[in-house]
Each structure stands twice: as structure tokens, then as C-alpha cells.
Design a protein around this motif. Sequence first.
Motif, short mmCIF file in Angstrom:
data_model
loop_
_atom_site.label_atom_id
_atom_site.label_comp_id
_atom_site.label_asym_id
_atom_site.label_seq_id
_atom_site.Cartn_x
_atom_site.Cartn_y
_atom_site.Cartn_z
N GLY A 41 43.14 36.83 71.53
CA GLY A 41 43.77 38.11 71.77
C GLY A 41 45.31 37.93 72.32
N LEU A 42 45.56 36.63 72.38
CA LEU A 42 47.19 36.36 72.72
C LEU A 42 47.99 36.85 71.69
CD1 LEU A 42 46.76 32.88 74.21
CD2 LEU A 42 47.18 34.89 75.31
N PRO A 43 49.28 37.47 72.02
CA PRO A 43 50.06 37.79 70.69
C PRO A 43 50.95 36.67 70.56
CG PRO A 43 50.86 38.54 73.00
CD PRO A 43 49.65 38.00 73.15
N HIS A 44 51.50 36.48 69.26
CA HIS A 44 52.49 35.52 69.15
C HIS A 44 53.51 35.01 70.11
CE1 HIS A 44 50.79 35.06 65.02
NE2 HIS A 44 50.75 36.35 64.74
N PHE A 45 53.75 33.82 70.34
CA PHE A 45 54.49 33.65 71.58
C PHE A 45 55.96 34.03 71.08
CE2 PHE A 45 57.96 31.02 73.23
CZ PHE A 45 57.77 31.37 74.55
N ASN A 46 56.71 34.64 71.78
CA ASN A 46 58.05 35.41 71.62
C ASN A 46 58.67 35.41 72.96
OD1 ASN A 46 60.39 36.72 71.43
ND2 ASN A 46 59.36 38.54 70.28
N PRO A 47 59.67 34.59 73.07
CA PRO A 47 60.44 34.46 74.38
C PRO A 47 60.89 35.78 75.16
CG PRO A 47 60.92 32.79 72.98
CD PRO A 47 60.26 33.64 72.22
N ASP A 48 61.13 36.58 74.06
CA ASP A 48 61.61 37.94 74.63
C ASP A 48 60.58 38.79 75.17
OD1 ASP A 48 64.34 37.39 73.25
OD2 ASP A 48 63.73 38.59 71.45
N LEU A 49 59.32 38.43 75.18
CA LEU A 49 58.19 39.09 75.71
C LEU A 49 57.77 38.70 77.10
CD1 LEU A 49 55.95 39.93 72.71
CD2 LEU A 49 57.63 41.36 73.51
N ASP A 50 58.48 37.27 77.06
CA ASP A 50 58.09 36.50 78.36
C ASP A 50 59.00 36.86 79.52
OD1 ASP A 50 56.46 34.96 79.76
OD2 ASP A 50 57.24 32.82 79.17
N GLY A 51 59.32 37.92 80.13
CA GLY A 51 60.09 38.24 81.03
C GLY A 51 59.32 38.64 82.14
N ASP A 52 59.73 39.98 82.73
CA ASP A 52 59.18 40.24 84.11
C ASP A 52 57.59 40.81 83.89
OD1 ASP A 52 61.24 39.57 85.50
OD2 ASP A 52 62.52 41.43 85.28
N ALA A 53 57.48 41.22 82.59
CA ALA A 53 56.28 41.95 82.42
C ALA A 53 55.77 41.42 81.11
CB ALA A 53 56.09 43.55 82.15
N PRO A 54 55.14 40.28 81.14
CA PRO A 54 54.49 39.60 79.85
C PRO A 54 53.28 40.45 79.41
CG PRO A 54 54.83 37.93 81.64
CD PRO A 54 55.06 39.32 82.12
N PRO A 55 52.85 40.30 78.30
CA PRO A 55 51.66 40.94 77.92
C PRO A 55 50.30 40.52 78.65
CG PRO A 55 52.79 39.85 75.87
CD PRO A 55 53.29 39.81 77.14
N ALA A 56 49.46 41.72 78.77
CA ALA A 56 48.33 41.53 79.46
C ALA A 56 47.64 40.37 79.38
CB ALA A 56 47.54 42.93 79.56
N ALA A 57 47.29 40.16 78.02
CA ALA A 57 46.58 38.96 77.62
C ALA A 57 47.01 37.57 78.18
CB ALA A 57 46.30 38.80 76.26
N VAL A 58 48.46 37.53 78.26
CA VAL A 58 49.19 36.53 78.86
C VAL A 58 49.02 36.33 80.47
CG1 VAL A 58 51.52 35.03 79.05
CG2 VAL A 58 50.85 36.38 76.99
N LEU A 59 49.22 37.35 80.97
CA LEU A 59 48.98 37.56 82.38
C LEU A 59 47.58 36.95 82.66
CD1 LEU A 59 50.91 40.65 83.34
CD2 LEU A 59 51.44 38.29 83.88
N GLU A 60 46.76 37.31 81.83
CA GLU A 60 45.19 36.99 82.16
C GLU A 60 44.88 35.40 82.01
OE1 GLU A 60 41.31 36.83 83.36
OE2 GLU A 60 42.89 38.20 83.61
N LEU A 61 45.59 34.86 81.11
CA LEU A 61 45.56 33.48 80.80
C LEU A 61 46.10 32.68 81.86
CD1 LEU A 61 45.10 30.64 79.07
CD2 LEU A 61 47.12 31.29 78.34
N ARG A 62 47.14 33.13 82.21
CA ARG A 62 47.77 32.47 83.37
C ARG A 62 47.04 32.55 84.78
NH1 ARG A 62 54.32 34.24 82.07
NH2 ARG A 62 54.44 32.87 80.42
N ARG A 63 46.27 33.88 84.99
CA ARG A 63 45.72 34.00 86.15
C ARG A 63 44.46 33.08 86.25
NH1 ARG A 63 41.61 36.74 88.32
NH2 ARG A 63 40.49 37.22 86.27
#
Length: 175
Positions: A41-63
Motif C-alpha cells: 500500500g505504500l506509494p512510490h517514494f517521492n521526496p515531494d510527497l514527504d513533507g508536512d503531510a506524507p501519505p497515510a500509508a507512510v504515516l502508518e509505517l512510521r507509526r
Amino acid sequence: MRILAISGSLRAASANTRLVEALSLVAPVDIEVVVWGGLGGLPHFNPDLDGDAPPAAVLELRRQIGLCDGLVICSPEYAHGVAGTMKNALDWLVASLEFAGTPVALINASPSSEFAQAQMRETLTVMSAEVVDAACVAIPLQGGKMTAAEVAADPAMSAKLRAALEALADYARKV
């Protein structure tokens, strides 16, 4: 003690996934193994998306990383390299405050996967993870049709998995 376990394979019949699932079956009572299945479910990594509000799936992985005391990665090797889905997940963790210093065990379903293991170790080291050598093991399961329960019931395999978990947990308790 909470250990997060990730299979680097999206394949339904993945030997790596069976090993990760077997971890929770062989874990000592004081170690909880949480299998994270969100890799696909993780989107392809894109530094432009890794700002103040990363995708929900990324936030869940980090959590999930933030909640764990240690991490187990069991990932296949493709074309002498780390599986793309696993590398993608690691790329999303590079800037993560939760990841640095995380104790990591590398478990491998194919002892011949030496190139990917070396690359994974290098990437994790650059990311400031603590790869715990005593917790890194190869369990030859590739091509086998054993279920997670059958792996857990196998005395040799379950002993190796349990020893890896205990080594990871011991290291995590010390840091």
C-alpha cells in the motif's frame, strides 16, 4: 517487548511472509511480534510527497516503527538486489525520526541471497539502524510449501527463529 516484522515480498505464497508469520508463533511470552502487511500500500517514494503531510500509508509505517522496540526484515533477493517494494519502504523511512537507532534483524528464506543481504545491511547502516548480527539468520525455506505453523513446529527452524528474536530483544533491552 514489541517487535515489528516485515516481509519484503508481495507474493501470496511467499516463503519470506511464512517466516515472518512463524515468528509470532515461536516468540517467547515476553515478546510480541506484530506482522506489518502494508508494504503493497505504500506509494512510490517521492521526496515531494514527504513533507508536512506524507501519505497515510507512510504515516502508518512510521507509526509502527515508532511503537516497536526492534524490527525484523525478511526479504527476497531479485536480480542480485533488494526487492523493490522493500527498498521503497526503506526510502520512506530515511527521513523518519522514528527509525534512527532501531535494532534490526535480517532473516532470509534463501541462504544464497547474499547480494541483497549485503545491500540491505549497507542501506540500513546508512540510515542509522542497528543491525544485530546475532539476530540475522538464514532459514532455507525457498520453494518449500511449509505453512507458518509447520515452520513453527519444525524444531530446527523454530529454534533458529526463536534465537534470532531473543538476540534482537536482548540487544533492544540494552539500548
